[in-house]
Every structure is written in C-alpha cells, then in structure tokens.
Design a protein around this motif. Structure first.
Motif, mmCIF file in Angstrom:
data_model
loop_
_atom_site.group_PDB
_atom_site.id
_atom_site.type_symbol
_atom_site.label_atom_id
_atom_site.label_comp_id
_atom_site.label_asym_id
_atom_site.label_seq_id
_atom_site.Cartn_x
_atom_site.Cartn_y
_atom_site.Cartn_z
ATOM 1 N N GLU A 1 -88.703 -45.389 -104.558
ATOM 2 C CA GLU A 1 -88.980 -44.153 -103.820
ATOM 3 C C GLU A 1 -87.933 -43.904 -102.741
ATOM 4 N N THR A 2 -87.497 -44.976 -102.061
ATOM 5 C CA THR A 2 -86.470 -44.839 -101.027
ATOM 6 C C THR A 2 -85.129 -44.459 -101.644
ATOM 7 N N LEU A 3 -84.796 -45.090 -102.770
ATOM 8 C CA LEU A 3 -83.557 -44.749 -103.461
ATOM 9 C C LEU A 3 -83.550 -43.274 -103.881
ATOM 10 N N ALA A 4 -84.671 -42.835 -104.481
ATOM 11 C CA ALA A 4 -84.757 -41.453 -104.936
ATOM 12 C C ALA A 4 -84.665 -40.475 -103.771
ATOM 13 N N ALA A 5 -85.335 -40.815 -102.662
ATOM 14 C CA ALA A 5 -85.300 -39.944 -101.485
ATOM 15 C C ALA A 5 -83.876 -39.833 -100.942
ATOM 16 N N GLY A 6 -83.143 -40.937 -100.944
ATOM 17 C CA GLY A 6 -81.760 -40.902 -100.481
ATOM 18 C C GLY A 6 -80.878 -40.034 -101.356
ATOM 19 N N LEU A 7 -81.065 -40.132 -102.676
ATOM 20 C CA LEU A 7 -80.289 -39.290 -103.584
ATOM 21 C C LEU A 7 -80.607 -37.810 -103.377
ATOM 22 N N ARG A 8 -81.871 -37.519 -103.088
ATOM 23 C CA ARG A 8 -82.273 -36.119 -102.911
ATOM 24 C C ARG A 8 -81.731 -35.510 -101.620
ATOM 25 N N THR A 9 -81.343 -36.340 -100.662
ATOM 26 C CA THR A 9 -80.841 -35.816 -99.388
ATOM 27 C C THR A 9 -79.315 -35.768 -99.322
ATOM 28 N N ALA A 10 -78.666 -35.969 -100.453
ATOM 29 C CA ALA A 10 -77.207 -35.840 -100.503
ATOM 30 C C ALA A 10 -76.810 -34.385 -100.276
ATOM 31 N N PRO A 11 -75.556 -34.111 -99.879
ATOM 32 C CA PRO A 11 -75.115 -32.720 -99.696
ATOM 33 C C PRO A 11 -75.395 -31.854 -100.917
ATOM 34 N N VAL A 12 -75.159 -32.400 -102.106
ATOM 35 C CA VAL A 12 -75.646 -31.784 -103.344
ATOM 36 C C VAL A 12 -76.761 -32.697 -103.840
ATOM 37 N N PRO A 13 -78.023 -32.316 -103.634
ATOM 38 C CA PRO A 13 -79.126 -33.222 -103.955
ATOM 39 C C PRO A 13 -79.103 -33.677 -105.416
ATOM 40 N N VAL A 14 -79.333 -34.955 -105.606
ATOM 41 C CA VAL A 14 -79.459 -35.525 -106.944
ATOM 42 C C VAL A 14 -80.941 -35.783 -107.180
ATOM 43 N N ILE A 15 -81.498 -35.167 -108.226
ATOM 44 C CA ILE A 15 -82.926 -35.264 -108.501
ATOM 45 C C ILE A 15 -83.136 -36.209 -109.682
ATOM 46 N N PRO A 16 -83.539 -37.473 -109.427
ATOM 47 C CA PRO A 16 -83.718 -38.437 -110.508
ATOM 48 C C PRO A 16 -85.185 -38.518 -110.945
ATOM 49 N N ALA A 17 -85.452 -39.374 -111.892
ATOM 50 C CA ALA A 17 -86.822 -39.715 -112.265
ATOM 51 C C ALA A 17 -87.091 -41.140 -111.794
ATOM 52 N N ILE A 18 -88.358 -41.509 -111.735
ATOM 53 C CA ILE A 18 -88.747 -42.887 -111.394
ATOM 54 C C ILE A 18 -89.654 -43.400 -112.499
ATOM 55 N N ARG A 19 -89.361 -44.593 -112.988
ATOM 56 C CA ARG A 19 -90.183 -45.190 -114.040
ATOM 57 C C ARG A 19 -90.330 -46.685 -113.787
ATOM 58 N N GLU A 20 -91.568 -47.115 -113.602
ATOM 59 C CA GLU A 20 -91.881 -48.532 -113.415
ATOM 60 C C GLU A 20 -91.014 -49.174 -112.334
ATOM 61 N N GLY A 21 -90.942 -48.508 -111.182
ATOM 62 C CA GLY A 21 -90.210 -49.060 -110.045
ATOM 63 C C GLY A 21 -88.707 -48.981 -110.163
ATOM 64 N N CYS A 22 -88.219 -48.181 -111.095
ATOM 65 C CA CYS A 22 -86.775 -48.056 -111.307
ATOM 66 C C CYS A 22 -86.367 -46.591 -111.229
#
Length: 480
Positions: A423-444
């Motif tokens: 969740e922290t990794l995904a949140a960091g990617l989403r706050t990039a200057p160009v947000p990166v929107i990933p998926a999360i699956r089984e803690g990855c």
C-alpha cells in the motif's frame, strides 16, 4: 503547551504581506496572480493558527512550517487536478482514468482544429450555415450500415434523446433483467422516467420470453427496448429474448425496436471470447431500428454517444429541442472523425484500445522483461537491495462494461519491499509528478504492461527511483 507557549508561537507567525514578498512566492504570483497568492498564504496561516490553538504539536519551527505549508498549498492550487497518469492497472478501458486514449491521428485532428476557427456549423460550398453532425454521419453510416446517424455528448445522452423523441408520454417495454445501473449515475429506470416515457418491466431477472413482451403491449406502447447488461452477468438458468425475435415482434405490432448496445464494437476483435459481442452493424442487420452506443469504449475514440439506425427516426431526433443541450463540441467531433477514418481505412490496429486488447502474450512478456530490467538496474545503481523486482503473470481486463467475466492473460512486473508495504509503495507511485496507478495483489505491487503507452516505462522508473530509493549522500572527498 501552556497558553503562554501557544501565544508565543502565534506571535512568531510572519505576516501575510511579508510572506507575499518572499522570493519563493514570486513564481506562484506569475502563475496564479498576486491577489490569489495572498489569499492562499492567508489560508495556510489560518490552518496553522487553528492547529496551534487546538494544541496540535508541530514538528518544525513555526517559520519553516509556514513556508512548507504555504508552498504546498500554492503548488496544489497552481497545478491542474486533471493530469496525465500511467495506467498500470491492466484495465484497458478504465472509466476512472479517462477510458480510451486517443490514436495519434485523432490527437493531430484535435490539435489542428482546437486553436482555429472551423467549419463546425458552416458550409464553404453553400456559403452559409451547415450542420455539425455532418462531419461524422457519413463515416458512421459506412461503418455500421445505418441509414442515418446522430452524435451527442455520451451514450446516456443518446439513450435519453432517443427515448424522449420516440416515446415521451408513452410506454417502453424492457426486460426486468436489463434494468441495469452503469457506474453510479446511469440507471435505466431513471433515464426512462427523465425522458418522459413510462417504463413497463416484463419477465423475471433471469428469464424473459417473447410472450412476456407480447402480453405487455398496449395501445400506448411505443418502444421495445433491449439493454446491454454491461458490467454484470447472470449465470445458470437464464433465458432472454433475442434481438431477432424482438425485431419481428416490433415489426408485427408497428412498434420501434431500440437497442442500447453500450460499447460500440465496429469490427471483430482478435481475442477468442469477443465473438459473443455483436457489432453495431450486426444489431442493425438483425432488425434493430435504433442502436445507441459509446465512442470511448470498444470503439476507442473520444467520449461521445451515437444513435444509428432508421432515417425517419434519426430525423425526428435531429429536430428535437433536447439535442442542442446534448451536442458534441468541435474537438470531440474532430477526434471522432479521425478515429472513424482509421476504421474505414482498415487501420483500427493503430487505435490504442484495439492494439492493447489484441497484443499477444509473447509481446507482453518481452515488454515486462524490459521494464523489469530497467527497474532492477535503477535499484542496483542506488544500492537498494531491499526491493525484489520480478516478472509476473497477470490477468488483464478490457473494462468499460465489456466482457466483465472474461480476462486477458498477460504479464507485468511485481515489486516487493522488506521496508515498505504494498500500500505504501502504491501510494508513493501515485504521488509522482505523473502519477503511476498500479494494481496490488497478495501484498505485491503489480505493474501491468498491457495498458502502458509509449514513454510510460521511463515514467515508472523515475517514480520508482525518486520515491523509494533516494540517492545516498556523497562521501566526503579524500584528503590530499
């Protein structure tokens, strides 16, 4: 804190005018205007005063807190909230992320028309007023086989206009199993009510027969309506009435048969399960008098709603007063026209949505391996050994209410960390200057490569390095 401590902190807050004249405020004055910057600084100071009075402990000296809070708020207000993102979710037609990205030719068409005057409603040949619908009607009729076609600003508007023009004050018969809600605002019963038509639901949720429609027809019936189930499926014992049967019944009783197709499939897709979805042309050939569909789903164009079908019905809609409130703008028409012309030329593979759906697993595997190498190389350069980056298999989705139970096998890059949760990794990617929107699956964290566009790999790498692997401080220079 004691009252005296609080008062001391409050007194140490700089005045708004002092901050307004600080060097860091000048940049924002050029972008927002000096008066707006002053108001935003005052807003930030007000927040800090309320926190101090509420006994909220601050971790920075007040002067640093003021600058940090004011610049953060100014950056937020100075940038548009509508921005590009990297779609790494694996959902091709992602409604929340703007659905279909446009083809290069569509982008060029928008750019060519947006900054100039145009022939939007002008005919150079006649030297007078023209119709905006004329820019796309010919192409739509060629692609669908319709006698006539009309465009509005989205498919909900298309359904509303069609029903308002053909069934206001009269009955529309629809299967109980097709009273769907799409998203959080488009509900078939509410659209029917708003159009002035009277809904008459027949059959059961899982079973509606031709006789159910026949028994419900009265002298006040105007339309038999068939609605695409969009983003849900009923499995098990299911019985529905085919469009051919409804078309025959409508013809027999002198009624209009209208079909809300939802996604606008114009040509076959190169995936095995897609043959269950009927194209617009097939629906019209089966007897539908009117077919409505979206331009920004399977069609792969801009947000637009299309009504295709019988000329006498389309002509009636063209004269309806509601059309002016629902019409499409010049940039949408330019993009849609360019997209349709790619279909006419047999070049639909250049449309991003079509290309993404039809990309095979081998190409996706190579793309995932390339992205994995890029991220591993960056991690090694920064000495970040606590990140595990690997190629993973994925299940991707077409989205947009199309094929909700069918998945596309694909590949992506998985990221795990010993120091950060997914969740922290995904949140960091989403706050990039160009947000990166990933998926999360089984803690990855999963970066699906199917939905990446040209240049997205570099944006992902930049976001990954900046937020999770800050550069280590340089070592002191060796003594001579």
């Amino acid at each position: 804190m004691t009252n005296s401590d609080t008062n001391a902190l409050l007194r140490s807050i700089p005045a708004t005018d002092v901050l307004l004249n600080a060097p860091w405020a000048a940049e924002f004055s050029g972008r927002l205007g000096r008066e707006q910057v002053k108001k935003i600084i005052a807003e930030a100071l007000g927040e800090i005063r309320r926190e101090l009075c509420g006994d909220v402990r601050v971790s920075l000296p007040v002067d640093e807190l003021v600058v940090s809070r004011a610049t953060s708020l100014l950056r937020l207000r100075a940038s548009s909230t509508l921005k590009s993102v990297v779609n790494a979710t694996g959902v091709v037609i992602h409604t929340n992320l703007g659905r279909a990205p446009l083809a290069d030719e569509a982008l060029a068409a928008v750019n060519a028309i947006a900054g100039t005057y145009s022939t939007l409603e002008y005919s150079p040949e006649q030297g007078g007023r023209g119709g905006r619908n004329e820019h796309v009607e010919w192409s739509l009729c060629r692609m669908t086989g319709a006698e006539a076609a009309l465009v509005v600003n989205n498919n909900a508007a298309a359904v509303l206009l069609a029903l308002s023009a053909t069934a206001s004050g009269r009955e529309v018969i629809v299967s109980s199993g097709e009273l769907v809600e799409i998203g959080d605002s488009f509900r078939i019963p509410e659209i029917l009510s708003f159009s002035g038509a009277k809904m008459r639901a027949v059959g059961c949720t899982n079973s509606t027969r031709t006789q159910d429609y026949r028994d419900a027809i009265t002298e006040n019936t105007a339309v038999l309506l068939k609605v695409h189930p969009s983003n849900y499926r009923i499995e098990g014992f299911v019985k529905s009435t085919s469009r051919e049967e409804l078309a025959e019944l409508a013809s027999e009783r002198g009624l209009i048969f209208m079909e809300d197709l939802g996604s606008g499939l114009l040509c076959p897709l190169g995936v095995a399960f897609a043959n269950r979805e009927r194209s617009v042309r097939e629906c019209l050939e089966a007897g539908s008098g009117i077919v409505t569909f979206s331009g920004d789903k399977l069609l792969g164009g801009p947000q637009i709603g299309v009504i295709a079908g019988s000329k006498n019905l389309i002509d009636k809609m063209k004269k309806h007063q509601l059309l002016r409130a629902l019409r499409a703008d010049k940039m949408t028409l330019a993009a849609f026209d360019a997209t349709l012309r790619l279909y006419l030329a047999g070049r639909q593979g250049e449309i991003p949505v079509i290309r993404m759906i039809e990309t095979d697993k081998s190409a996706l595997l190579e793309q995932a391996r390339r992205l994995c190498r890029i991220l591993k190389r960056g991690a090694a350069q920064r000495g970040a050994g606590d990140f595990a980056v690997s190629v993973v298999e994925t299940e991707d989705a077409i989205g947009g209410g199309s094929f909700p139970t069918d998945m596309l096998p694909g590949f992506g890059v998985g990221i795990r960390s010993a120091c950060f949760s997914a969740e922290t990794l995904a949140a960091g990617l989403r706050t990039a200057p160009v947000p990166v929107i990933p998926a999360i699956r089984e803690g990855c964290v999963i970066l699906h490569v199917r939905t990446l566009l040209t240049g997205d790999e570099q944006l992902i790498a930049s976001a990954f390095l900046k937020f999770f692997m800050p550069a280590k401080p340089a070592l002191p220079a060796a003594r001579a």
